[in-house]
Design a protein around this motif. Structure first.
Motif, PDB file in Angstrom:
ATOM      1  N   LEU A 108      34.725  49.825  38.415  1.00  0.00           N
ATOM      2  CA  LEU A 108      34.473  48.968  37.268  1.00  0.00           C
ATOM      3  C   LEU A 108      34.867  49.656  35.968  1.00  0.00           C
ATOM      4  O   LEU A 108      35.450  49.032  35.074  1.00  0.00           O
ATOM      5  CB  LEU A 108      32.987  48.580  37.244  1.00  0.00           C
ATOM      6  N   LEU A 164      37.555  48.436  33.098  1.00  0.00           N
ATOM      7  CA  LEU A 164      37.228  48.291  31.679  1.00  0.00           C
ATOM      8  C   LEU A 164      38.195  49.082  30.806  1.00  0.00           C
ATOM      9  O   LEU A 164      38.607  48.609  29.737  1.00  0.00           O
ATOM     10  CB  LEU A 164      35.785  48.744  31.429  1.00  0.00           C
ATOM     11  N   ILE A 215      39.546  41.989  27.909  1.00  0.00           N
ATOM     12  CA  ILE A 215      38.116  41.769  28.118  1.00  0.00           C
ATOM     13  C   ILE A 215      37.425  41.470  26.800  1.00  0.00           C
ATOM     14  O   ILE A 215      36.596  40.563  26.696  1.00  0.00           O
ATOM     15  CB  ILE A 215      37.484  42.995  28.799  1.00  0.00           C
ATOM     16  N   LEU A 226      37.961  34.078  33.829  1.00  0.00           N
ATOM     17  CA  LEU A 226      37.428  35.352  34.309  1.00  0.00           C
ATOM     18  C   LEU A 226      38.012  35.699  35.676  1.00  0.00           C
ATOM     19  O   LEU A 226      38.255  36.879  35.965  1.00  0.00           O
ATOM     20  CB  LEU A 226      35.898  35.281  34.371  1.00  0.00           C
ATOM     21  N   ALA A 244      39.716  39.322  36.310  1.00  0.00           N
ATOM     22  CA  ALA A 244      39.041  40.318  37.141  1.00  0.00           C
ATOM     23  C   ALA A 244      39.799  40.574  38.442  1.00  0.00           C
ATOM     24  O   ALA A 244      40.240  39.636  39.099  1.00  0.00           O
ATOM     25  CB  ALA A 244      37.622  39.850  37.462  1.00  0.00           C
ATOM     26  N   ARG A 264      35.388  41.153  41.489  1.00  0.00           N
ATOM     27  CA  ARG A 264      35.158  39.829  40.920  1.00  0.00           C
ATOM     28  C   ARG A 264      33.675  39.458  40.858  1.00  0.00           C
ATOM     29  O   ARG A 264      33.203  38.932  39.846  1.00  0.00           O
ATOM     30  CB  ARG A 264      35.934  38.792  41.726  1.00  0.00           C
ATOM     31  N   ARG A 318      31.020  41.419  40.747  1.00  0.00           N
ATOM     32  CA  ARG A 318      30.324  42.215  39.727  1.00  0.00           C
ATOM     33  C   ARG A 318      30.691  41.768  38.324  1.00  0.00           C
ATOM     34  O   ARG A 318      29.840  41.726  37.434  1.00  0.00           O
ATOM     35  CB  ARG A 318      30.653  43.702  39.911  1.00  0.00           C
ATOM     36  N   CYS A 319      31.955  41.422  38.109  1.00  0.00           N
ATOM     37  CA  CYS A 319      32.357  40.953  36.779  1.00  0.00           C
ATOM     38  C   CYS A 319      31.628  39.664  36.412  1.00  0.00           C
ATOM     39  O   CYS A 319      31.174  39.499  35.266  1.00  0.00           O
ATOM     40  CB  CYS A 319      33.872  40.733  36.745  1.00  0.00           C
ATOM     41  N   TRP A 324      28.923  39.169  33.468  1.00  0.00           N
ATOM     42  CA  TRP A 324      29.149  38.098  32.505  1.00  0.00           C
ATOM     43  C   TRP A 324      27.919  37.205  32.366  1.00  0.00           C
ATOM     44  O   TRP A 324      27.591  36.765  31.268  1.00  0.00           O
ATOM     45  CB  TRP A 324      30.369  37.282  32.894  1.00  0.00           C
TER      46      TRP A 324
END
Length: 443
Positions: free
Chosen positions: A228, A232, A239, A359, A363, A368, A370-371, A375
């Motif tokens: 992750l 980022l 993002i 998204l 992602a 995906r 976790r994103c 969010w």
């Protein structure tokens, strides 16, 4: 079985499903029904708050903590580590576990004799509900053909919204039906929670028939290696623009949604029942009516703009919502105000409808779930900021003129959202041009 990025990336399978399968369609419909049933208990709880308060003898502050702290902040934060399982292991197994645990926690809520146990049960149930949505949006890109992904997302959203609203609309039927089925002495709200919990058993059995699709991993997954933090660092600009676009929009929408009934009552002296009926109809029509519009615009414009079409539609919709909000304080009658509110909500709902797809575009497949879980937590923060700021401004600056405070909070939030959306359009088109020059084909 844990996810292996190296083996998946060496597999020459196509990046997305080539066509629908009957099992894939069934799975998407099932996911919408399952998420809708989970969300139905939120409406039932909201309608039953007075009865719950009487049963436990708790204060308004405790009820506020139940609705906000337990229902949103705790649940959305703790759903993030839970989403890691969906990214690393069989998503079908995680799905079945979430349904089973959610049903068990609804039953626990029904039998809890002390408020702390009820509070813990509801917070834990909220975690499963917040974890369900990231799991679904992780599955849909691997179930639906790319050309139908937006439609699948919107269809799931419609089913989930129907379930959530059904908890409010059918609360009386749930309470009376549960009272008829369960003859032992207990408060009606307890029996209704128990009935919802027991509905999870047939749902769990149907869940065994759903698909467990392979993850279609890509170069973003190779570059991030399931990390992750690496994602980022790699995509921080995109993002940031996404968070600015969707987050500020949520702030504006929630500032109006949560306080509009009270503000119209103060502004026009209207009866609460009249406002409630009109707003209920407006919210239903705008939240459902926007879905085919968003899907049609995405389909018609995608060939020309590629993935830039989604932030473009979002930015245009946000800009179109600004005049309706701007004139709201100058309107003379309640009916005119309802029209302005309806236009505002329709345009902002159209913008919000494409957020899950944006998204998904952003992602990597291996991150995906976790994103989406992260969010959900970010959304709860942005959403809480809108009514909090509007309420504070109303009390300290606007002398309790709540409508003016709402507009003061929402207008700059919408402006920032539109600017970030246009920034996302520019970035997406630049990325598309680079890929075309490199011979990889536009996206």
């Amino acid at each position: 079985m844990a996810l292996s990025l190296d083996s998946a990336l060496s597999d020459p399978r196509p990046a997305t499903s080539a066509s629908w399968t009957a099992q894939g369609i069934f799975t998407v419909v099932f996911l919408g029904i399952a998420a809708g049933l989970q969300m139905a208990d939120v409406g039932l709880q909201a309608v039953s708050l007075a009865a719950i308060q009487a049963s436990f003898g708790v204060s308004d502050t405790a009820l506020g903590a139940l609705q906000g702290l337990a229902g949103i902040l705790i649940a959305s934060a703790l759903a993030i580590p839970l989403a890691r399982f969906a990214d690393r292991y069989s998503r079908k197994r995680v799905l079945l576990c979430l349904i089973a645990v959610s049903s068990a926690l609804m039953c626990l809520s029904a039998v809890a004799r002390e408020f702390p146990l009820f509070f813990i049960g509801r917070a834990a149930a909220g975690i499963t509900e917040f974890a369900m949505v990231p799991l679904v949006y992780s599955l849909i890109p691997d179930l639906a053909p790319e050309r139908h992904r937006v439609s699948a997302n919107l269809g799931f959203a419609a089913l989930m919204a129907a379930g959530a609203s059904g908890g409010f609309y059918f609360s009386d039927i749930l309470l009376s039906t549960a009272g008829t089925l369960f003859a032992w002495p207990a408060e009606p709200w307890r029996k209704a929670f128990l009935l919802l919990g027991m509905a999870g058993l047939p749902l769990l059995l149907l869940g065994t028939l759903t698909a467990n699709p392979i993850r279609h991993l890509g170069m973003d997954d190779r570059e991030t290696q399931g990390s992750l933090l690496a994602f980022l660092r790699l995509r921080w600009q995109a993002i940031g623009l996404f968070v600015g676009t969707a987050g500020c929009l949520i702030t504006a929408v929630q500032a109006l949604n949560q306080l509009i009934a009270l503000s119209l009552q103060r502004q026009f002296g209207a009866a609460t029942g009249d406002i409630g009926q009109a707003m209920g109809l407006i919210i239903l029509l705008t939240s459902v009516g926007c879905l085919p519009v968003a899907g049609l615009l995405d389909r018609k414009l995608a060939g020309r703009f590629g993935r830039a079409v989604r932030p473009l539609i979002m930015g245009i919709s946000v800009i179109a919502a600004i005049p309706a909000l701007f004139v709201l304080t100058a309107l003379r009658t309640l009916d005119q105000a309802f029209v302005a509110v309806g236009l505002f909500l329709f345009m902002t709902c159209t913008a919000n409808a494409l957020v899950p797809t944006m998204l998904q575009d952003l992602a990597p497949a291996s991150l995906r779930a976790r994103c989406f879980a992260i969010w959900s937590f970010v959304v709860s923060l942005f959403g809480a900021a809108g009514p909090l700021l509007a309420g504070a401004l109303s009390e300290w600056v606007f002398d309790h003129h709540l409508l003016g405070a709402i507009v003061t909070v929402a207008l700059p939030a919408l402006a920032v959202s539109a600017l970030c959306a246009l920034g996302s359009v520019h970035m997406a088109r630049r990325h598309r041009n680079r890929r075309a020059l490199a011979g990889e084909g536009p996206q």
